[in-house]
Design a protein around this motif. Structure first.
Motif, mmCIF file in Angstrom:
data_model
loop_
_atom_site.group_PDB
_atom_site.id
_atom_site.type_symbol
_atom_site.label_atom_id
_atom_site.label_comp_id
_atom_site.label_asym_id
_atom_site.label_seq_id
_atom_site.Cartn_x
_atom_site.Cartn_y
_atom_site.Cartn_z
ATOM 1 N N GLU A 2011 0.833 -1.205 0.000
ATOM 2 C CA GLU A 2011 0.000 0.000 0.000
ATOM 3 C C GLU A 2011 0.868 1.255 0.000
ATOM 4 O O GLU A 2011 0.608 2.216 -0.748
ATOM 5 N N ALA A 2012 1.918 1.304 0.802
ATOM 6 C CA ALA A 2012 2.817 2.462 0.841
ATOM 7 C C ALA A 2012 3.561 2.626 -0.469
ATOM 8 O O ALA A 2012 3.732 3.752 -0.976
ATOM 9 N N LEU A 2013 3.958 1.543 -1.062
ATOM 10 C CA LEU A 2013 4.679 1.617 -2.330
ATOM 11 C C LEU A 2013 3.771 2.137 -3.445
ATOM 12 O O LEU A 2013 4.196 2.933 -4.297
ATOM 13 N N ILE A 2014 2.551 1.670 -3.461
ATOM 14 C CA ILE A 2014 1.604 2.145 -4.490
ATOM 15 C C ILE A 2014 1.401 3.663 -4.336
ATOM 16 O O ILE A 2014 1.357 4.415 -5.326
ATOM 17 N N ARG A 2015 1.287 4.084 -3.102
ATOM 18 C CA ARG A 2015 1.078 5.519 -2.865
ATOM 19 C C ARG A 2015 2.269 6.324 -3.357
ATOM 20 O O ARG A 2015 2.121 7.378 -3.983
ATOM 21 N N ARG A 2016 3.481 5.840 -3.129
ATOM 22 C CA ARG A 2016 4.672 6.564 -3.561
ATOM 23 C C ARG A 2016 4.817 6.537 -5.078
ATOM 24 O O ARG A 2016 5.229 7.528 -5.697
ATOM 25 N N VAL A 2017 4.497 5.420 -5.693
ATOM 26 C CA VAL A 2017 4.580 5.353 -7.173
ATOM 27 C C VAL A 2017 3.588 6.318 -7.787
ATOM 28 O O VAL A 2017 3.896 7.037 -8.758
ATOM 29 N N ARG A 2018 2.370 6.359 -7.263
ATOM 30 C CA ARG A 2018 1.380 7.281 -7.796
ATOM 31 C C ARG A 2018 1.863 8.734 -7.634
ATOM 32 O O ARG A 2018 1.679 9.564 -8.528
ATOM 33 N N ARG A 2019 2.466 9.016 -6.508
ATOM 34 C CA ARG A 2019 2.935 10.377 -6.299
ATOM 35 C C ARG A 2019 4.028 10.746 -7.284
ATOM 36 O O ARG A 2019 4.058 11.858 -7.825
ATOM 37 N N LEU A 2020 4.923 9.807 -7.503
ATOM 38 C CA LEU A 2020 5.989 10.059 -8.474
ATOM 39 C C LEU A 2020 5.419 10.314 -9.856
ATOM 40 O O LEU A 2020 5.837 11.230 -10.585
ATOM 41 N N LEU A 2021 4.477 9.454 -10.235
ATOM 42 C CA LEU A 2021 3.889 9.621 -11.568
ATOM 43 C C LEU A 2021 3.121 10.938 -11.669
ATOM 44 O O LEU A 2021 3.127 11.616 -12.711
ATOM 45 N N ARG A 2022 2.489 11.270 -10.589
ATOM 46 C CA ARG A 2022 1.683 12.481 -10.643
ATOM 47 C C ARG A 2022 2.559 13.732 -10.638
ATOM 48 O O ARG A 2022 2.272 14.701 -11.326
ATOM 49 N N LEU A 2023 3.622 13.721 -9.904
ATOM 50 C CA LEU A 2023 4.462 14.899 -9.790
ATOM 51 C C LEU A 2023 5.421 15.069 -10.961
ATOM 52 O O LEU A 2023 5.758 16.202 -11.339
ATOM 53 N N HIS A 2024 5.906 13.974 -11.517
ATOM 54 C CA HIS A 2024 6.996 14.063 -12.481
ATOM 55 C C HIS A 2024 6.616 13.665 -13.900
ATOM 56 O O HIS A 2024 7.456 13.769 -14.796
ATOM 57 N N THR A 2025 5.378 13.179 -14.093
ATOM 58 C CA THR A 2025 4.976 12.847 -15.470
ATOM 59 C C THR A 2025 3.812 13.705 -15.923
ATOM 60 O O THR A 2025 3.355 13.606 -17.054
ATOM 61 N N GLY A 2026 3.359 14.441 -15.027
ATOM 62 C CA GLY A 2026 2.270 15.341 -15.379
ATOM 63 C C GLY A 2026 0.930 14.663 -15.489
ATOM 64 O O GLY A 2026 0.006 15.225 -16.050
ATOM 65 N N SER A 2027 0.822 13.464 -14.944
ATOM 66 C CA SER A 2027 -0.471 12.769 -15.032
ATOM 67 C C SER A 2027 -1.359 13.162 -13.874
ATOM 68 O O SER A 2027 -0.872 13.617 -12.833
#
Length: 2027
Positions: A2011-2027
């Motif tokens: 659960e923590a890893l999914i949250r961090r991956v989503r944050r990365l994608l949201r912050l750095h890919t513009g999604s």
């Protein structure tokens, strides 16, 4: 008539009831059975009318005749049958003929004919009518035989039957009524008057009621027996108590009219018996007893005042007797009785009659009574075998001499007067004149005592010792009776002043009175004393006079020796010499007979004759033989010399005297050839057709050959030896006896018999020696060299083993004999013919016994003799018949086993010795079946041999081989020996190919396949009675009674062979099915026999345990086969008999699952009940289980004889002599041949010379006897030991079949455990006894192992879930329900219930192990196996369905898993406490056996240590092993095993090395499971030992196709499979070490990596496999390798670990880098791509039809590899740095693979090809995430479906059950459900494993994705944006790395092109990525890592992973991956 009277009795009222009556009477009187008295009383009441109307048939009846005539349509009622039975017209006609023939009721005739039809199988070749005739007479015989037995049982004066008072009183009252009220005596005499054999036979012949000769003889014999038994009834009555007056008068009247005399003038047996009965009526010897009153009351002549007058009047009446001589005998007895009565008080008016005794005696003497007694009474055949006859005549004669001395004197006076008159004038008297009465008396006395077969020694009464006997003086303390003194006085005075006419009769009397050793001694002394006259001339009746006369004759005759030409003109009596008159000749012959008789019966007299220098007997006799004397005198001289030769010392001198006399010419010369006995034989005797002299000379040779022939016999003048005498016997007498004529036909066979007796003896004593086969020469006095003479036995064997005239003569005699016997007629010389045939059989038998050794010696020495095997010669053509029927002629003697038992025995021995040859078997079968009638007769002869009812004598003290000759002449022993040899023949023939003789004699159909035979009872479907029927009848006799099988009591040896025969028939592949079917369905044999087990030895006088052993082995076979054939009722019945404990209202059995059997027994199923599902205490016992009772009979102790204490012999030499004569029986019992040992010892004694031995010889002989007795005891002990071992082995077979081969559902689980505990504890109790023998305790270890295996199976039943277990259960026909309890009882208190029993078992096993410390290693191996199985009981089973704990069933698994610290933990603690209680002794023994010893024992000891260590939580055992150095020894032994392990991969491996190595590593793995153990092993240097093992580097060439098709279950695995077993064990050990010590222990990881890198080529080869391979073995190999690498490399490869300038460190780091790259290369290969899924689905669809789950196993192992690779990658990343900024980057920033459809498809090969030379991209991780998520959901759904099916197994459809069971064939639903449950459980387990691996891969991949995204999106600086300083620094680091990689060039295998490619990839990643790659990553990230994938992963985590035990970071890893994608890919 009433309908009931017309009913037909199927048992035939005139035969069956009479036979039953006879058996009942004999059982009560002779066998004295207590139960028979009541039966006798009932039978006597029932048959009293039959005794009253003795032998009278039920009369004819017109009504019966009408009913019988109409029986063809209307039928006749049969007793016990509801419907009437119809008969054929022919049957009715035969019945009416029988009715008319015997004047009997028509119904009785029908019954008799029916019985004849039923008994036809007992009489092959006879019609039912002829059989009925035999049954009629047999019934009459049985009836009167019963009457005779009853009359014998009456109380009386002559004998007693020792009956109980009740039985005696009943018999007396019953017979008194028959005698007094029913006039039995008159009835018997009337029947005897009516019976006439000739008339009866004529009547039967007229009505065609007589069949072939055998049938005629049987009828005639039965009729004669009936007459004799009737007369015997009167004799028994009169002997026990005199008859009343009326009965006596009736008997006298019958005798007056009886004139039955045989052809030779003697009385017929019936007349003699009646005469003796009358004489016993006059017997008053009872008056001499003290208790006079009681005696007087028993004598009618003393109680009846009219008895004596009426009898006297009847006897003295003038009425003529048909046989006057019989009257004179009666008058003599009556006169003697009257004289005796004068001494007692008689009734009034009798005294006057008693005074007339002289008149009566005179009347008797006037009738020449003594002459009549001699020629008509004493001359009756077998008279001397009748004790009471002999005693009666003896009493009359001695009473006459004692009570009437004056009359004797008068007779002597008349004799003297008649002699004077005869000398003075020609006698005018008749040949039997009364004046010769004294002469007749003397001859009567001589004939009366001449033979004494009963050993009564009545003649001793005539002798009275005198005061002066010289050297034979005897002292008597009491004065001899007056009677004896009078008789001796008569003998002495009768010889005084004998006239010529009385001389020969007197000598004849002395001959008769010298018929025993004591009498012969007295006679010798009498004649010796007579020769010591006081100054006057010696008496004519003295030895001095006799031998002086012989000397004078010799002196006179030797002066005139007639020429040889005169001899040819002499008559058969020879020349008439001067000085020998015919009277003198008769006298000489008679005195020589006396000399012979005295010499034969008394050895002292014999020696005295020969040692008397004054008489010079031998010299005179040999001198007379050389003179011209009559041949009959020569014959008698030869017989006297033969009597002298019975003493060995005398015989030796006689040999030399005979040789010197040249009576038989042995030295060749022209003159001597014309003289001697050979000329007299050829010229005189052959012409006269009488051969008395030759027969006498043969008797002399017979006596002389009783001792060894002197070695120098004839030396000097000829070649020494016996050959001339042998040639005379064989060539001149025997081989020519057929060509000579004989006046007396019997003399022909007597001559042959005398020859054969000598030849048989010489052959029997012959020992085959090599010297006989080598030609040797000897010099003689006349000059020249002649060949030495061979042993006589060698010459006889030489002529027997070739087609010689000698063998032809022997076979011709057998042919003649069997032809004569088959005629069933008696001819003159019949007895001699029978004796000759017996000797011929014995000659062939002995030759067969010695032919093997003889032929071997002939071959070994290369002798030129042309000989053949005797069995082949017996298959030669018979010239008379033109067939090869010599063996058939031999076998035909078996048909006459009743009259000729010795012939049958010898013929059976011959058959026994030839039946081992296959050609003989084939020939015998063909010859026996060539003629159907002959075959049936022969078969009946074999059956008759077995049916003889003769109890065996006491068991011999020595163990006798079947081949040993039985020297006993007792008929009972002979017949029992014959029966035993017959069974030996059958046993030996069974080993031969079918069809063989055993199949033929046992009734198997040899015309077709033996296995298809349908055995029937005799008479059913025409089946004959066979040996099998006879054997079964023997074994079944007494079954069902309280005493059990009578054969065990009467014939134990025969019953042992019979049980063995039945067992071998059941064990034989061809005969098993028909035999067991017959025993089961027709006989119910085994169950009935089982009721009497065990055969308790204390109830039997002789051993019966061997018989019990064969029976138990037979029961084991029956149990096994009925189980396999699903005959559940039979199996259940036998199991109940063996295991039932007689509990209250309960049985140990479950009801049968189906009605597979055809029987219902005694309402057994009504008693059966299901076991309660609740716990209950042990049931109260009423009886001990039969299985335990059988074990109780085996005594484990044995008494040994004490050590011999020898004075004269050396003990060591005696032991060597004993060992030299030891041999083995067929049962492989080592025994000492006592006869051979005696021969060896006596030879040693005889060869020892010296004067000392003369005085010490008695002591030495006594010591020899002691040695032989000791050996006999030793033989007996060996036999007893073998018996006990056989019994234990049989018990083991039954026990093991019961527990492993019978359906499990027939025995409840709890009762199975109870039985096992009882058996184990009983065995352990016996084994641990102080006096238990090792020979008996050793096999027990194997039994305990089997029992412990079953006990473990009971407790751990749920563990059997694989296919093998399913097949095992199917094989055992297990049909238990799904919820049936399998272990520990049915309640929660099972541990309490069985805890004490379990600990007792454990203690027993350990005690047994400690006791066997110095014994056989096999025993300890079995015990270690038992201990291992026991310890496994306390091990927790692995839960196969952990997600649903309730599926483990309601057995032990469910209860214990519910509370893991309760029962399993408690049992474990108790086990450990029990083991530890034995201290260091047990530890030390177990560790020593694990380190050294037998291979199997080492492996099992290692396994036991493994198990104990797993239970020992406090590690006391490990501490002990470590402190004592055992652990270090095991570690060091790994290197010692390296050399042997290298040979394991060869073509011929030693698998034991493999298994020992696996056991060692398994134990070390167990030690390594604890941190302390792992540390200890590291200190011991275990990893260095593994690293130094060379065999790891010998990995075989990998053959992918062979590997794919390899079957792991093969007994001999392939080289690759063997290598993988070695490798897998090492890798598992490494995993255990790494797991126990954890990743924090750097030393462990380094050592493991050192092991891997030491064998780098091997592991690189494993990791280098580029193509995904779905081979299970290859995947497992890769899975273990990757697991070890993942664990060992969990800390990564820090640079500080290696010295930059250390070459070894640089090389090691390069190898680690290489492994890292290879692991990374596996990442894209082991993704769950679509290609892999398709292959698994294809394999799964293919397996669904075969019931296997290989696809599931492949999927699990595939995922395990994938998980290990991801774990390795995750460890590299996580340990390289604390954050993403500083961690290592393994994957390129490329998500192209994540968007691919199938990573492993052909369209995407570019991805795989690129991954080989560069780092894999991040898209592989995303692709793995996506595939795992998708597959997880699919597997999860499948898992839930299978789980539901498993929970609702009973509701599954038939198709589903068939699918999951994997079996198409028909089986019960219970079995199919069990198989389906096992399969489903396994599938659910595999699915759970897949889900676990999926979750683990998801978590690791998600972590790697987060780290890489964070690095690339946050911290990564593209190459284009890096500063120059950063780039130069990076370049320097890269060059340094490259320098380090190139430093270790010494090992080129580690620096190859692949390493270069990895270095390039590493440089690319370290130099960074471009901006384009980062941009591309950002652009594709959202599409590749879409939110649906993350949601699916989150859902999986919520649904599945949260329920796991470990913490999840998904659960923590999914949250961090989503944050990365949201912050750095513009999604």
């Amino acid at each position: 008539m009433a309908a009931g009277g017309m009913a037909v009795n199927s048992e035939a009222r005139l035969w069956g009831p009479y036979k039953e009556l006879e058996q009942t009477v004999q059982a009560a009187v002779f066998r004295k059975l207590p139960d028979a008295i009541h039966d006798l009383e009932i039978a006597l009441k029932k048959h009293k009318p039959d005794f009253i109307a003795l032998l009278k048939n039920p009369p004819k009846n017109a009504t019966y005749r009408t009913a019988v005539r109409g029986a063809t349509k209307n039928g006749l009622p049969v007793m016990g049958d509801q419907s009437k039975q119809t008969f054929s017209q022919q049957f009715i006609e035969e019945a009416l003929i029988l009715s008319d023939l015997f004047d009997m009721s028509e119904i009785a005739a029908v019954e008799l004919l029916m019985a004849g039809e039923r008994q036809q199988a007992e009489f092959p070749g006879l019609t039912r009518g002829l059989v009925a005739v035999l049954l009629y007479y047999d019934g009459q015989k049985s009836l009167i035989n019963s009457l005779r037995t009853l009359l014998q049982s009456r109380e009386g004066r002559m004998w007693t039957m020792e009956l109980t008072p009740d039985l005696s009183s009943m018999v007396n009252q019953y017979t008194d009524q028959l005698i007094q009220r029913d006039r039995l005596i008159n009835t018997i005499l009337d029947q005897l008057n009516q019976m006439n054999l000739t008339r009866e036979m004529d009547r039967l012949q007229k009505d065609r009621a007589l069949g072939p000769p055998k049938h005629k003889k049987q009828v005639s014999d039965l009729y004669k027996e009936i007459q004799i038994i009737l007369a015997d009834c009167l004799f028994c009555l009169a002997t026990q108590q005199p008859l009343e007056k009326a009965d006596t008068l009736r008997l006298i009247q019958h005798l007056r009219a009886d004139n039955s005399v045989s052809a030779d003038g003697s009385l017929e047996p019936v007349a003699l018996c009646l005469l003796m009965a009358l004489l016993f009526c006059f017997d008053v010897t009872l008056l001499e007893q003290e208790d006079g009153r009681e005696v007087i009351q028993r004598l009618p002549m003393m109680t009846d005042p009219r008895y004596i007058p009426d009898i006297h009047q009847e006897l003295m009446s003038a009425q003529a007797w048909a046989n006057p001589g019989m009257r004179s005998v009666v008058l003599l007895a009556w006169g003697v009785t009257l004289r005796q009565l004068n001494q007692y008080q008689t009734p009034a008016g009798v005294n006057g009659i008693c005074e007339e005794d002289e008149i009566v005696i005179n009347e008797a003497l006037a009738g020449n009574v003594f002459h009549f007694l001699r020629v008509a009474v004493v001359a009756v055949p077998d008279f001397h075998k009748e004790e009471y006859y002999l005693k009666k005549i003896h009493g009359i004669v001695t009473d006459f001499i004692f009570h009437m001395p004056l009359k004797v004197k008068e007779l002597r006076t008349r004799g003297d007067e008649a002699a004077r008159l005869a000398a003075s004038q020609t006698p005018q008297e008749a040949p039997t004149s009364p004046s010769h009465g004294f002469q007749y008396l003397l001859r009567l006395i001589g004939d009366l005592y001449k033979t004494d077969p009963l050993g009564l020694q009545l003649s001793v009464e005539y002798w009275c010792p005198q005061e002066n006997y010289g050297p034979h003086e005897t002292t008597y303390n009491v004065r001899p009776p007056q009677r004896q003194v009078s008789l001796y006085k008569f003998v002495r005075l009768a010889g005084d002043l004998l006239p010529v006419s009385l001389y020969v009769p007197y000598i004849d009397m002395l001959i008769g009175l010298s018929s025993n050793p004591q009498s012969a001694h007295f006679c010798f002394d009498l004649l010796k004393v007579n020769g010591m006259g006081s100054g006057g001339p010696a008496s004519a009746v003295s030895w001095y006079h006799i031998f002086l006369s012989l000397n004078q004759y010799y002196t006179s005759l030797r002066r005139e020796v007639p020429s040889s030409s005169d001899l040819s003109h002499m008559g058969p009596r020879g020349p008439h010499p001067r000085g020998i008159t015919p009277q003198e000749l008769d006298g000489l012959v008679t005195v020589l007979k006396l000399c012979r008789t005295v010499s034969e019966y008394n050895e002292n007299c014999r020696v005295a004759f020969c040692e008397n220098q004054q008489w010079q007997v031998a010299v005179v006799l040999f001198g007379l033989v050389t003179c011209s004397i009559p041949l009959n005198l020569k014959a008698e001289i030869f017989r006297v010399l033969a009597a002298f030769a019975k003493t060995p010392d005398v015989a030796a001198s006689l040999w030399h005297t005979l040789e010197a006399s040249q009576i038989l010419t042995t030295v060749g010369s022209s003159t001597s050839a014309q003289s001697g006995i050979l000329v007299e034989l050829e010229e005189v005797e052959t012409r006269g057709e009488e051969f008395h002299m030759t027969r006498a000379f043969l008797s002399l040779l017979d006596s002389l050959t009783d001792i060894p022939v002197p070695l120098g016999l004839g030396a000097g003048l000829r070649a020494p030896g016996l050959q001339p005498y042998l040639e005379f016997v064989k060539d001149h007498v025997f081989e020519k006896f057929y060509a000579r004529s004989y006046k007396n036909p019997s003399e022909k066979w007597q001559v042959a018999g005398d020859c054969l007796r000598i030849l048989c003896k010489l052959l029997r004593e012959y020992e085959v020696v090599g010297e006989d086969f080598v030609e040797e020469y000897v010099e003689v006095q006349m000059g020249g060299v002649v060949p030495t003479n061979k042993s006589p036995g060698y010459i006889i064997m030489l002529h027997l083993l070739k087609d010689s005239n000698f063998l032809s003569t022997v076979l011709k005699i057998l042919d003649d004999s069997i032809r004569q016997l088959e005629m069933h007629k008696t001819i003159p010389g019949q007895e001699s013919l029978e004796l000759v045939s017996l000797l011929c059989l014995q000659l062939i038998e002995t030759s067969l016994e010695k032919s093997g050794t003889f032929l071997d010696a002939c071959r070994e020495t290369g002798a030129s003799a042309l000989v053949s095997a005797m069995d082949r010669l017996l298959l030669s053509i018979n010239p008379r018949s033109g067939k090869a029927d010599h063996l058939v002629n031999v076998t035909k003697f078996i048909k006459f086993s009743i009259p000729l038992p010795e012939h049958a025995q010898s013929a059976m021995k011959i058959l026994y010795r030839v039946c081992h040859s296959t050609p003989v078997q084939v020939a015998l079968v063909n010859l026996f079946t060539s003629n159907q009638m002959s075959h049936l007769e022969l078969l009946h002869g074999f059956v008759e041999c077995l049916e003889v009812e003769e109890p065996e004598q006491a068991v011999e003290k020595t163990i006798q081989l079947p081949e040993e000759e039985d020297d006993s002449k007792e008929t009972g022993r002979i017949r029992n020996s014959t029966r035993q040899y017959l069974l030996q023949v059958l046993l030996r023939s069974l080993d031969q190919p079918a069809p063989n003789l055993a199949h033929l004699l046992l009734g198997f159909d040899i015309r077709k396949s033996v296995s298809k035979t349908l055995l029937q009872d005799p008479g059913i479907l025409g089946a004959p009675k066979t040996c099998l029927h006879a054997v079964l009848s023997l074994l079944e006799k007494g079954v069902g009674t309280h005493s059990g099988p009578t054969c065990l009591r009467d014939t134990p040896r025969l019953s042992e062979l019979a049980y063995k025969l039945i067992y071998l028939l059941a064990a034989n592949r061809e005969t098993s099915t028909p035999t067991l079917r017959y025993l089961r369905t027709t006989r119910d044999f085994l169950y009935r026999q089982l009721q009497h087990l065990p055969f308790t030895q204390q109830f039997y006088k002789r051993p019966v345990m061997i018989s019990q052993s064969w029976l138990m082995k037979l029961i084991a076979i029956e149990l096994r086969l009925t189980s396999l054939n699903r005959q559940r009722s039979h199996t259940q019945r036998l199991m109940r008999a063996l295991l039932d404990d007689g509990s209250e209202g309960q049985t140990v059995f479950q009801p049968a699952g189906g009605d597979d059997g055809d029987f219902t027994y005694d309402g057994f199923t009504d008693q059966v009940s299901y076991m309660s599902q609740t716990s209950r205490p042990f049931r109260s016992r009423q009886v001990r289980r039969k299985l335990l009772g059988l074990l109780d009979e085996v005594d484990f102790s044995q008494r040994y004889p004490p050590t011999m204490h020898l004075e004269f012999f050396e003990l060591t030499l005696i032991e060597q002599a004993i060992k030299s004569v030891e041999t083995q029986t067929e049962q492989e019992v080592l025994y000492c041949d006592v006869k051979r040992l005696h021969y060896v010892l006596m030879n040693e004694l005889n060869n020892f010379q010296g004067n000392i031995m003369v005085t010490q010889r008695p002591g030495v002989l006594e010591e020899v006897e002691n040695i032989l007795q000791h050996v006999v005891r030793r033989n007996r002990i060996r036999q007893e030991l073998n018996t006990k071992q056989q019994a234990l082995e049989a018990w083991r077979q039954v026990t093991e079949v019961l527990l492993t081969g019978c359906p499990e559902d027939l025995l409840t689980a709890e009762d199975r455990q109870t039985v096992l505990f009882e058996l184990l504890q009983e065995l352990q109790r016996k084994v641990t006894e102080d006096d238990a023998l090792t020979e008996l305790t050793a096999p027990v270890a194997g039994i305990i192992l089997t029992l412990m295996t079953n006990l473990r199976q009971c407790f751990c039943q749920d563990g059997i879930t694989d296919d093998e277990g399913s097949r095992f259960l199917t094989m055992l026909d297990s049909t238990a329900g799904l919820g049936q309890t399998r272990s520990w009882g049915q309640g929660s208190g099972s541990r309490t219930q069985f805890a004490s029993s379990l600990q007792l078992v454990l203690k027993g096993v350990i005690d047994h192990i400690l006791l066997s410390s110095g014994g056989q290693q096999r025993v300890r191996a079995n015990l270690y196996g038992s201990l291992l199985y026991y310890l496994q009981i306390a091990q927790k089973p692995k839960s196969l369905t952990s997600t649903e704990p309730e599926l483990t069933g309601d057995g032990v698994g469910k209860r214990i898993l519910a509370d893991s610290h309760s029962e399993y933990e408690q049992l474990r603690r108790e086990n450990v406490a029990t083991i530890l209680s034995y201290g260091d002794n047990f530890m030390d023994m177990l560790c020593r056996d694990a380190c050294d010893g037998h291979d199997v024992g080492r492996m099992l000891a290692l396994s036991v240590l493994d198990t104990i260590l797993s239970m020992d939580k406090f590690q006391q055992w490990m501490t002990f092993m470590s402190s004592k150095g055992y652990l270090q020894h095991l570690v060091d032994s790994l290197l010692h095993d390296d050399q042997q392990l290298q040979t394991l991969l060869s073509a011929t491996p030693q698998l034991r090395v493999l298994y020992i190595y696996l056991s060692k590593l398994s134990l070390l793995t167990r030690v390594a499971e604890s941190a302390v153990g792992a540390h200890t092993l590291l200190q011991c240097g275990v990893m260095q030992r593994l690293a130094g093992s060379v065999f790891f580097d010998l990995r075989p060439d990998f053959d992918r196709e062979a590997d794919d098709g390899a079957v792991e279950e093969d007994f001999l695995p392939s080289p690759m499979a063997r290598y993988r077993q070695l490798l897998f064990s090492a890798l598992k050990f490494c995993l255990a070490m790494l797991t126990s010590l954890g990743i924090e222990n750097q030393d462990c990881g380094n050592q493991v990596m050192q092991f891997i890198l030491s064998h780098g080529d091997v592991f690189h080869g494993i990791l280098r496999d580029r193509q995904p391979n779905l081979s299970l073995a290859t995947l497992r190999e890769l899975a273990l390798t990757t697991a070890v690498l993942a664990r060992a490399n969990a800390r990564g490869i820090p640079d500080a670990e290696f010295d930059d300038l250390d070459p070894a460190g640089i090389e090691l780091k390069g190898q680690k880098v290489r492994i890292e790259r290879q692991m990374l290369a596996l990442m894209p290969k082991y993704c769950m791509c679509e290609r892999v899924n398709k292959q698994l689905k294809l394999l799964e669809s293919d397996e669904s039809t075969r019931g296997k789950d290989l696809s599931s196993e492949l999927a699990v192992v595939f995922l395990e590899v994938s998980a290990n690779v991801t774990s390795y990658c995750r460890a590299v990343i996580s340990t390289s740095g604390p954050t993403s900024q500083f961690c290592r980057v393994l994957f390129r920033p490329n998500l192209e693979e994540a968007l691919a459809r199938d990573l492993g498809s052909t369209d995407d090969t570019s991805f795989l090809s690129k991954s080989a030379i560069q780092a894999p991209s991040l898209g592989v991780v995303v692709y793995q995430l996506r595939q795992c998520a998708n597959n997880f959901m699919l597997v999860y759904e499948t898992h839930k479906q299978h789980l539901r099916k498993l929970q609702s197994l009973a509701d599954l459809s038939t198709d589903d059950l068939k699918q999951f069971s994997g079996v198409e064939e028909k089986m019960s639903s219970h079995q199919r459900q069990k198989l389906a449950k096992s399969r489903l459980t396994k599938i659910v387990h595999c699915k759970e494993e897949q889900l676990r691996y999926f979750a683990y891969i998801l978590e690791n991949c998600l972590f790697m994705l987060w780290r890489h995204l964070e690095y690339y999106l946050v911290h990564c600086v593209p190459v284009t944006q890096q500063s120059a300083m950063y780039q130069s620094q990076t370049r320097r680091q890269t060059q340094l790395r490259r320098l380090q990689d190139l430093t270790g060039t010494a090992r080129s295998s580690m620096v190859d092109s692949e390493a270069d490619s990895f270095a390039n990839v590493d440089r690319q990643l370290m130099m960074g990525v471009t901006s384009e790659e980062i941009e591309t990553l950002k652009e594709t990230a959202n599409s590749a890592i879409h939110d649906s994938l993350l949601k699916k992963i989150h859902e999986i985590d919520q649904v599945y992973c949260k329920s796991r035990t470990h913490y999840s970071f998904v659960e923590a890893l999914i949250r961090r991956v989503r944050r990365l994608l949201r912050l750095h890919t513009g999604s």
